[in-house]
Write a protein that holds these residues in place. Sequence first.
Motif, PDB file in Angstrom:
ATOM      1  N   THR A  15     -14.340 -17.095 -20.507  1.00 12.53           N
ATOM      2  CA  THR A  15     -13.215 -18.811 -20.326  1.00 12.53           C
ATOM      3  C   THR A  15     -12.431 -18.828 -19.872  1.00 12.53           C
ATOM      4  O   THR A  15     -11.193 -17.165 -20.684  1.00 12.53           O
ATOM      5  CB  THR A  15     -13.779 -19.437 -21.116  1.00 12.53           C
ATOM      6  N   HIS A  17      -8.757 -20.469 -20.480  1.00 11.38           N
ATOM      7  CA  HIS A  17      -7.202 -21.576 -20.916  1.00 11.38           C
ATOM      8  C   HIS A  17      -6.749 -22.502 -19.975  1.00 11.38           C
ATOM      9  O   HIS A  17      -5.810 -21.565 -19.442  1.00 11.38           O
ATOM     10  CB  HIS A  17      -7.150 -21.315 -22.421  1.00 11.38           C
ATOM     11  N   PRO A  18      -6.954 -23.301 -20.451  1.00  3.44           N
ATOM     12  CA  PRO A  18      -5.599 -23.730 -19.337  1.00  3.44           C
ATOM     13  C   PRO A  18      -4.168 -23.448 -19.726  1.00  3.44           C
ATOM     14  O   PRO A  18      -3.990 -23.540 -18.478  1.00  3.44           O
ATOM     15  CB  PRO A  18      -5.884 -25.680 -19.975  1.00  3.44           C
ATOM     16  N   HIS A  19      -4.091 -23.453 -20.722  1.00  2.41           N
ATOM     17  CA  HIS A  19      -2.744 -22.716 -21.016  1.00  2.41           C
ATOM     18  C   HIS A  19      -2.399 -21.202 -20.911  1.00  2.41           C
ATOM     19  O   HIS A  19      -1.291 -21.301 -20.399  1.00  2.41           O
ATOM     20  CB  HIS A  19      -2.139 -23.221 -23.031  1.00  2.41           C
ATOM     21  N   TRP A  20      -3.824 -20.780 -20.670  1.00  2.01           N
ATOM     22  CA  TRP A  20      -2.903 -19.418 -19.410  1.00  2.01           C
ATOM     23  C   TRP A  20      -2.529 -19.411 -18.284  1.00  2.01           C
ATOM     24  O   TRP A  20      -2.061 -18.972 -17.803  1.00  2.01           O
ATOM     25  CB  TRP A  20      -4.223 -18.479 -19.601  1.00  2.01           C
ATOM     26  N   HIS A  21      -3.884 -20.451 -17.804  1.00  5.87           N
ATOM     27  CA  HIS A  21      -3.527 -20.736 -15.902  1.00  5.87           C
ATOM     28  C   HIS A  21      -2.032 -21.347 -16.247  1.00  5.87           C
ATOM     29  O   HIS A  21      -0.575 -20.572 -14.578  1.00  5.87           O
ATOM     30  CB  HIS A  21      -4.282 -22.030 -15.917  1.00  5.87           C
TER      31      HIS A  21
END
Length: 304
Positions: A15, A17-21
């Motif tokens: 996975t 996560h969006p905040h990593w992107h």
Amino acid sequence: MTHTSTATSAAFPLTIHPHWHAAAEAKGFGILQRVKDRYHLLLSCHTCRRTHASKIFVLMNSQPQCPHCIEARWRDDATAAGLEWAGRDPEDRHYAHYIAPCGHNLRRQFEMVKRAAEGVCDVRCELCQQHKEQEEASAQGWELIGPDPNRNQNYRLYQHQACGHVQRIARANMQTGRFACGQCGEDWPAAPSYLYAMQFRLASGLRLVKLGFSRNPDSRLRHQLLKHRDLDAKILKTVPMATGQLALQAEKRLHAKLQAGFSDQVAPPELYSDALRVRSEVYFADTAQVIFAMLDAIEAEEDS
């Protein structure tokens, strides 16, 4: 009938996560996938489009550094410093290998090459530098033995080819010849010397002449008198003298005559203080013929 799946789960979560992107994009990278273990991501650099693995912690808490961009900067620094990149040093992360213009391999710190690229310092080849210093010594009749035993960076250890004497000598003095052998050399009062007349053309166009004496007039001119190497200067005449003491005595007599008979031809120091490292014994160019006549008379006396 029992169905058995042959698929196996990943050894670490996949996975992203969006905040990593969002963090990656804000810092100039894109996330392609998770790699190695649960702690690493494969990042794509927006600058060079190449990939590298980075820890999630680094991405979220600091600025990831693209190793390919870093190496590109190292290569650019090498080119700007006049070197050819030859790869990182496998034994020390602060060093790399470079090919100098002479073809020799140099091991240097990245920061040192960066300073050279910025023009702050120079990169020189130790092998070529040693050869150059040996040539300087040979020109004076000496042999370079090695560095100064007292670890003074301005000195070297030399051996006199004529008598075998080993001596510490400042490299600047070896270059100019302004030294004597401690075993067989003569001090300046007893050593042969010269009276000289020199001419200088200042940036303003004003021409001046200097009368003096030296064991090595050319060295005196090029390495002691001139503040700027591009100043138009030349030796007009020299007269050999048997000893430095005789040269000094003759010089003093000539200056006394010039200052007594041609006091209006003495050049004020403020006219040449920006160009010459002397404060006296400099005259306007009109006295040149008078000085030549004086030197001719002394030369005739020496020859008689």
